[in-house]
Design a protein around this motif. Structure first.
Motif, PDB file in Angstrom:
ATOM      1  N   LEU A  47       0.741  -1.357  -0.103  1.00 19.37           N
ATOM      2  CA  LEU A  47      -0.051  -0.080  -0.060  1.00 19.37           C
ATOM      3  C   LEU A  47       0.923   1.311   0.039  1.00 19.37           C
ATOM      4  CD1 LEU A  47      -2.856  -1.040   2.458  1.00 19.37           C
ATOM      5  CD2 LEU A  47      -2.922  -0.764  -0.085  1.00 19.37           C
ATOM      6  N   GLN A  48       1.987   1.221   0.852  1.00 18.65           N
ATOM      7  CA  GLN A  48       2.914   2.329   0.725  1.00 18.65           C
ATOM      8  C   GLN A  48       3.498   2.372  -0.766  1.00 18.65           C
ATOM      9  OE1 GLN A  48       6.491   1.786   3.208  1.00 18.65           O
ATOM     10  NE2 GLN A  48       6.854   3.961   3.019  1.00 18.65           N
ATOM     11  N   TYR A  49       3.827   1.345  -1.566  1.00 19.79           N
ATOM     12  CA  TYR A  49       4.361   1.561  -2.748  1.00 19.79           C
ATOM     13  C   TYR A  49       3.492   1.893  -3.555  1.00 19.79           C
ATOM     14  CZ  TYR A  49       8.438  -1.559  -1.416  1.00 19.79           C
ATOM     15  OH  TYR A  49       9.771  -1.762  -0.984  1.00 19.79           O
ATOM     16  N   GLU A  50       2.149   1.734  -3.428  1.00 24.35           N
ATOM     17  CA  GLU A  50       1.024   2.052  -4.415  1.00 24.35           C
ATOM     18  C   GLU A  50       0.916   3.586  -4.373  1.00 24.35           C
ATOM     19  OE1 GLU A  50      -3.420   0.998  -5.097  1.00 24.35           O
ATOM     20  OE2 GLU A  50      -2.887   1.180  -3.035  1.00 24.35           O
ATOM     21  N   ARG A  51       0.955   4.056  -3.061  1.00 19.57           N
ATOM     22  CA  ARG A  51       0.947   5.770  -2.836  1.00 19.57           C
ATOM     23  C   ARG A  51       2.339   6.219  -3.624  1.00 19.57           C
ATOM     24  NH1 ARG A  51      -0.698   4.164   1.982  1.00 19.57           N
ATOM     25  NH2 ARG A  51       1.476   4.101   2.905  1.00 19.57           N
ATOM     26  N   GLN A  52       3.325   5.603  -3.388  1.00 16.00           N
ATOM     27  CA  GLN A  52       4.587   6.148  -3.844  1.00 16.00           C
ATOM     28  C   GLN A  52       4.827   5.998  -5.405  1.00 16.00           C
ATOM     29  OE1 GLN A  52       7.129   4.267  -1.320  1.00 16.00           O
ATOM     30  NE2 GLN A  52       7.618   6.154  -0.267  1.00 16.00           N
ATOM     31  N   LEU A  53       4.002   5.148  -5.843  1.00 14.56           N
ATOM     32  CA  LEU A  53       4.164   4.899  -7.466  1.00 14.56           C
ATOM     33  C   LEU A  53       2.834   5.513  -8.134  1.00 14.56           C
ATOM     34  CD1 LEU A  53       5.114   1.021  -7.398  1.00 14.56           C
ATOM     35  CD2 LEU A  53       6.630   3.084  -8.231  1.00 14.56           C
ATOM     36  N   SER A  54       2.250   6.395  -7.423  1.00 13.16           N
ATOM     37  CA  SER A  54       1.193   6.873  -8.045  1.00 13.16           C
ATOM     38  C   SER A  54       1.461   7.909  -9.122  1.00 13.16           C
ATOM     39  CB  SER A  54       0.269   7.721  -7.169  1.00 13.16           C
ATOM     40  OG  SER A  54       0.963   8.642  -6.592  1.00 13.16           O
ATOM     41  N   PRO A  55       0.655   8.118 -10.270  1.00 12.04           N
ATOM     42  CA  PRO A  55       1.132   9.008 -11.357  1.00 12.04           C
ATOM     43  C   PRO A  55       1.445  10.637 -10.987  1.00 12.04           C
ATOM     44  CG  PRO A  55      -0.993   7.795 -11.974  1.00 12.04           C
ATOM     45  CD  PRO A  55      -0.487   7.712 -10.426  1.00 12.04           C
ATOM     46  N   ASP A  56       0.623  10.839  -9.890  1.00 18.19           N
ATOM     47  CA  ASP A  56       1.062  12.489  -9.529  1.00 18.19           C
ATOM     48  C   ASP A  56       2.522  12.437  -8.965  1.00 18.19           C
ATOM     49  OD1 ASP A  56       0.221  10.790  -7.146  1.00 18.19           O
ATOM     50  OD2 ASP A  56      -0.274  12.682  -6.252  1.00 18.19           O
ATOM     51  N   ARG A  57       3.159  11.556  -8.615  1.00 22.74           N
ATOM     52  CA  ARG A  57       4.611  11.838  -7.953  1.00 22.74           C
ATOM     53  C   ARG A  57       5.406  11.673  -9.264  1.00 22.74           C
ATOM     54  NH1 ARG A  57       5.092  10.903  -2.025  1.00 22.74           N
ATOM     55  NH2 ARG A  57       3.053  10.381  -1.410  1.00 22.74           N
TER      56      ARG A  57
END
Length: 97
Positions: A47-57
């Motif tokens: 879930l942390q990776y999902e947030r960090q790999l989001s397109p807005d990053r």
């Protein structure tokens, strides 16, 4: 022994791999409390990776984590940089892209 290697490069892939992991873990013959601990740790990581790999990053992100104990070993890796083929690397070096 429960072994799994999870590699993700996008937020969508992190969510898919989490669902696959939960399915595989439910079939594994791991005893409590190791099963619960492993499920919590891998879920939190993905879930942390999902947030960090989001397109807005916009930043490059790379991480590896290994969870290992009695009867299990799970490696979770994330890399936001897309894999390039040999030809793409050569044309990039020569300035054709």
């Amino acid at each position: 022994m429960f072994k799994q290697s999870i590699k993700v490069s996008s937020a969508d892939q992190a969510r898919r791999e989490l669902n696959i992991f939960h399915g595989e873990l439910s079939k594994a013959s791991l005893e409590e409390p190791a099963r619960t601990l492993l499920k919590e740790q891998v879920t939190d990581t993905l879930l942390q990776y999902e947030r960090q790999l989001s397109p807005d990053r916009a930043q490059h992100f790379k991480s590896d984590r290994v969870f290992e104990g009695d009867g299990y070993k799970v490696k979770v890796s994330a890399d936001s940089r897309p894999r390039e083929g040999f030809l793409a690397k050569v044309t990039g070096l020569l300035g054709f892209n």
